[in-house]
Design an enzyme around this catalytic site. Structure first.
Site, PDB file in Angstrom:
ATOM      1  N   GLU A 172     -13.740  12.186 -33.869  1.00  0.00           N
ATOM      2  CA  GLU A 172     -12.380  12.651 -34.140  1.00  0.00           C
ATOM      3  C   GLU A 172     -12.019  12.687 -35.618  1.00  0.00           C
ATOM      4  OE1 GLU A 172      -9.237  11.155 -31.726  1.00  0.00           O
ATOM      5  OE2 GLU A 172     -10.203  11.737 -29.861  1.00  0.00           O
ATOM      6  N   GLU A 360     -14.983  12.004 -24.664  1.00  0.00           N
ATOM      7  CA  GLU A 360     -13.873  11.136 -24.280  1.00  0.00           C
ATOM      8  C   GLU A 360     -12.900  11.919 -23.421  1.00  0.00           C
ATOM      9  OE1 GLU A 360     -11.613   9.118 -27.371  1.00  0.00           O
ATOM     10  OE2 GLU A 360     -13.455   8.578 -28.427  1.00  0.00           O
TER      11      GLU A 360
END
Ligand code: PNW
Length: 454
Positions: A172, A360
């Protein structure tokens, strides 16, 4: 008549990898042990006022010591894969310099324990715990940090690649750039303004590219290299051709500084035009490094960004949400199961990606605890069922999704939200470190065992 749902065509592929995901600072604890050095998250969480209740990752899930039992739990749930991250400062306590064998030994022990029960390890090299000494020299604002990351990534992957087949450079990028340097809500807690933000964002994607090359240079030749990227999940607000086309355009533009540049080796014209004088400095050589080919793309999927067609320059617009829009227990986590379908479908289509993982997906819940101690997270079960149904839809469409990593196995240190927001399918009593599987753990175990959504 039976109440059992009829067997449907909703089987997942036989070799589909069901897993869970974690990150070093969120679960390990043991921050002073075996020569680990300080990271920006130690500094940030120990600064008054930065995290909920002043919570820190000092102990977290104590995974550093309890990994044997936690891996046993993974096995009982039937997990086939485990995504974990390496703490940079366990390997290089001050970011660069001499490696620390005792830190590396922990990951060898942990990976060995996974392999012993047939769970395939997936390794993230950077999940936000930058060495504090590198931050003291400017962190991601300093181009040298990209080189330091590549050295660390190459060294670590070289040591682990006999046991670990898949490596992700980073987790991320958008979150740690935006929250770390854009609004200051994550470590290192800075607000640097648009010009410096664009330049450090460039250093981050450069670090990714240098990392890919360093891993390839040192790891086994069959090693697979990718990233775990939270692409902005551009989702057509209604599934009609004009909004679908707009969502496709939006996928490239909204991700111009991350997935688009690492796939294409150039910033989009619109991105540069919007930045104008704030645009980053870069060279053609850097662009070649940034677009170093990957073997897979990992996508973290949480909330959708709803897109409609528009007659603007961009050709699309983001549709704002009414205040009644459903959200999970974290205010930012608005619900949009279709996002997992469109994110994977658009990424595969635009960049011809052949191997995708959901690195995720998951949700916070307030977790109702019944008098008998059972934990009912019916909202999380609903969330997972809906997102996984949409993932199944993508696979049926031919999108090459090879695995799914649920965030997360255990409740853990949820960054600035501390221990207030729980994302686990296993409840953790942080006073005693007792683990209690929630309803969602039973849901996931059943889903894995049957390999289908019922
Ligand atoms: C991700 N948002 O973070 C991270 O990769 C995990 O470490 C984290 O625990 C998990 O998702 C749950 O939050 C995010 O504001 C943080 O959109 C913030 C956002 C999204 C993801």
């Amino acid at each position: 008549t039976s109440l059992q749902a009829a067997p449907s065509s909703r089987n997942f592929p036989n070799d589909f990898l069901w897993g869970s995901a974690t990150a070093s600072y969120q679960v390990e604890g043991a921050v002073q042990e075996d020569g680990r050095g300080p990271s920006i998250w130690d500094t940030f969480s120990h600064t008054p006022g930065k995290t909920h209740h002043g919570d820190t990752g000092d102990i977290a899930d104590d995974f550093y010591h309890r990994y044997p039992q936690d891996i046993q739990l993974m096995k009982e749930l039937g997990l086939k894969a485990c995504r974990f991250s390496v703490s940079w400062t366990r390997i290089f306590p001050s970011g660069t310099g001499a490696p620390n064998q005792r830190g590396l030994d922990f990951y060898h022990r942990m990976v060995d324990a996974l392999l012993a029960v047939g769970i395939q390890p997936f390794c993230t090299l950077y999940h936000w715990d930058l060495p504090q000494p590198l931050q003291d020299r400017g962190g991601w604002e300093n181009r040298d940090t990209a080189k330091a990351f590549a050295d660390y990534a190459g060294y670590t992957a070289g040591k682990l690649s006999d046991k670990v087949s898949h490596f992700m450079t980073m987790n991320e990028m958008r979150t740690f750039v935006q929250q770390g340097y854009g609004d200051g809500t994550h470590a290192p807690g800075l607000i640097v303004g648009p010009k410096r933000l664009a330049q450090l964002t460039h250093h981050v994607v450069l670090a990714h590219g240098m990392g890919v090359q360093a891993i390839r240079a040192s790891a086994r030749p069959d090693t697979r290299v990718g990233i775990a990227d939270n692409v902005t999940v551009t989702t057509p607000v209604i599934e009609i051709p004009e909004h679908i086309a707009a969502a496709r355009v939006a996928m490239r533009e909204e991700n111009a500084m991350f997935q688009t540049v690492i796939q294409e080796g150039r910033y989009t014209e619109l991105y540069l035009k919007r930045l104008a004088a704030d645009a980053p400095h870069y060279t053609p050589e850097e662009m070649t490094i940034i677009r170093s080919p990957m073997d897979f793309v990992g996508i973290n999927v949480y909330q959708p960004t709803w897109i409609r067609a528009d007659h603007s320059d961009a050709g699309y617009a983001v549709v704002p949400a009414p205040s009644s829009y459903p959200r999970m227990f974290s205010p930012w986590l608005s619900v949009g199961p279709e996002g997992i379908y469109w994110a994977t479908k658009l990424v595969a289509d635009i960049w011809k990606v052949k191997e995708i993982y959901i690195t995720e997906n998951g949700s916070s819940s307030s977790d109702l605890i019944a008098p008998d101690g059972a934990v009912y997270d019916t909202d999380r079960v609903m969330f997972l069922r809906n997102y996984l149904t949409q993932m199944q839809r993508a696979i049926s469409d031919g999108v090459p999704i090879k695995g799914y990593f649920l965030w997360s196995l255990l409740d853990n240190f949820e960054w600035a939200d501390g221990y207030e927001k729980r994302f686990g399918i296993v409840y953790v009593d942080f006073a005693t470190q007792k683990r209690t599987p929630k309803l969602s753990a039973m849901f996931y175990k059943n889903l894995i065992a049957s390999n289908r959504i019922v």
